[in-house]
Design a protein around this motif. Structure first.
Motif, PDB file in Angstrom:
ATOM      1  N   PRO A 100       0.816  -1.219   0.000  1.00 44.55           N
ATOM      2  CA  PRO A 100       0.000   0.000   0.000  1.00 44.55           C
ATOM      3  C   PRO A 100       0.848   1.267   0.000  1.00 44.55           C
ATOM      4  O   PRO A 100       2.010   1.255   0.430  1.00 44.55           O
ATOM      5  N   ASP A 101       0.260   2.359  -0.449  1.00 47.42           N
ATOM      6  CA  ASP A 101       0.881   3.676  -0.323  1.00 47.42           C
ATOM      7  C   ASP A 101       0.435   4.227   1.030  1.00 47.42           C
ATOM      8  O   ASP A 101      -0.608   4.864   1.147  1.00 47.42           O
ATOM      9  N   PHE A 102       1.226   3.950   2.057  1.00 44.54           N
ATOM     10  CA  PHE A 102       0.806   4.282   3.409  1.00 44.54           C
ATOM     11  C   PHE A 102       0.627   5.780   3.598  1.00 44.54           C
ATOM     12  O   PHE A 102      -0.305   6.216   4.283  1.00 44.54           O
ATOM     13  N   ALA A 103       1.511   6.584   3.009  1.00 43.19           N
ATOM     14  CA  ALA A 103       1.393   8.039   3.162  1.00 43.19           C
ATOM     15  C   ALA A 103       0.078   8.535   2.568  1.00 43.19           C
ATOM     16  O   ALA A 103      -0.614   9.371   3.158  1.00 43.19           O
ATOM     17  N   ALA A 104      -0.291   8.018   1.385  1.00 36.54           N
ATOM     18  CA  ALA A 104      -1.546   8.422   0.753  1.00 36.54           C
ATOM     19  C   ALA A 104      -2.748   7.995   1.584  1.00 36.54           C
ATOM     20  O   ALA A 104      -3.807   8.633   1.539  1.00 36.54           O
ATOM     21  N   ASP A 105      -2.577   6.935   2.372  1.00 36.32           N
ATOM     22  CA  ASP A 105      -3.658   6.448   3.226  1.00 36.32           C
ATOM     23  C   ASP A 105      -3.701   7.153   4.574  1.00 36.32           C
ATOM     24  O   ASP A 105      -4.493   6.770   5.452  1.00 36.32           O
ATOM     25  N   ALA A 124       5.246   2.753   9.463  1.00 32.92           N
ATOM     26  CA  ALA A 124       4.064   3.527   9.101  1.00 32.92           C
ATOM     27  C   ALA A 124       3.064   3.413  10.242  1.00 32.92           C
ATOM     28  O   ALA A 124       2.743   2.303  10.672  1.00 32.92           O
ATOM     29  N   PRO A 199      12.581   1.943  -3.440  1.00 34.03           N
ATOM     30  CA  PRO A 199      11.610   2.989  -3.093  1.00 34.03           C
ATOM     31  C   PRO A 199      10.917   2.766  -1.755  1.00 34.03           C
ATOM     32  O   PRO A 199      10.491   3.725  -1.100  1.00 34.03           O
ATOM     33  N   LEU A 200      10.792   1.504  -1.351  1.00 36.58           N
ATOM     34  CA  LEU A 200      10.145   1.252  -0.070  1.00 36.58           C
ATOM     35  C   LEU A 200      11.040   1.605   1.104  1.00 36.58           C
ATOM     36  O   LEU A 200      10.574   1.700   2.238  1.00 36.58           O
ATOM     37  N   LEU A 203      12.868   6.699   1.243  1.00 39.84           N
ATOM     38  CA  LEU A 203      11.715   7.574   1.094  1.00 39.84           C
ATOM     39  C   LEU A 203      12.170   8.954   0.606  1.00 39.84           C
ATOM     40  O   LEU A 203      13.163   9.496   1.072  1.00 39.84           O
ATOM     41  N   ASP A 204      11.417   9.517  -0.327  1.00 38.69           N
ATOM     42  CA  ASP A 204      11.761  10.848  -0.843  1.00 38.69           C
ATOM     43  C   ASP A 204      11.489  11.933   0.191  1.00 38.69           C
ATOM     44  O   ASP A 204      12.151  12.973   0.199  1.00 38.69           O
TER      45      ASP A 204
END
Length: 221
Positions: A100-105, A124, A199-200, A203-204
């Motif tokens: 999942p995209d945890f930040a988006a969630d 997360a 990418p996991l 983190l940017d």
């Protein structure tokens, strides 16, 4: 996410008492396991235990057995003398696809290096307010926390199901030891380790942490 049978050997050590492993059992074996687990609780919980708690404790253990997901490699209930609640922790290892995209969630995300033998990953955490049906009981802040470590193809996920933040602080003591000791070894002897530029892991953006963050993660309104 499940490790391929026989391909990976997952080893770790939980260094404090109170972590009850919930095994994969057929329904016919649930009652016997619950009997043994309940018998151990008075010694584990000390003065916080009373015989009146036995029926509820038995129900909690049965529920853990019934709800255990076959995709989970290890499942635990964490019992504490300090907090009158039980936390559920799951360890899963398998494909990194579909993470999942945890930040988006709405989760707060930050790097972690708690898994010494595996390498960097991220945690997360999502917190929310929960009101019990009995409105006379206080509103409780609960947290859902996940610790993720990936090499791009496979991922280790250690998940603390939504639990009161005070109990999460207790869980983190044992969870720290679990992650610090954890190793994952393939049948050919290769050790699973994270890839720093995956990418996991890389983190940017690192989300700022509030001053009153819960242990193991950030507060989130």
């Amino acid at each position: 996410m499940t490790a391929e049978p026989g391909r990976w050997d997952i080893e770790f050590d939980v260094r404090i008492p109170g972590w009850l492993e919930i095994p994969r059992l057929s329904g016919a074996d649930h009652e016997g396991f619950a009997d043994g687990a309940v018998a151990d609780l008075p010694e584990l919980l000390g003065d916080s235990w009373s015989p009146e708690r036995e029926p509820l404790a038995r129900d909690i253990i049965r529920q853990g057995l019934e709800q255990r997901d076959d995709s989970t490699d290890f499942a635990f209930q964490v019992w504490s003398r300090q907090i009158d609640a039980v936390a559920s922790v799951e360890v899963r290892f398998g494909s990194a696809a579909g993470m999942p995209d945890f930040a988006a969630d709405g989760y707060r995300v930050r790097p972690t290096d708690m898994a010494t033998n595996i390498g960097p990953g991220f945690e997360a955490v999502l917190t929310r307010q929960m009101q019990f049906e009995d409105e006379n009981l206080p509103v409780v802040t609960v947290a859902h926390a996940l610790f993720v470590f990936s090499d791009g193809d496979s991922a280790l996920v250690v998940e603390v199901e939504p639990t009161p933040v005070d109990l999460l602080r207790v869980v983190m003591i044992g969870l720290g030891g679990l992650l610090d000791s954890l190793t994952i070894t393939a049948s050919d002897g290769t050790r699973f380790s994270t890839v720093p530029d995956d990418p996991l892991v890389a983190l940017d953006t690192i989300w700022p942490q509030p001053k009153d963050e819960a242990a193991g993660g950030a507060e989130n309104d």
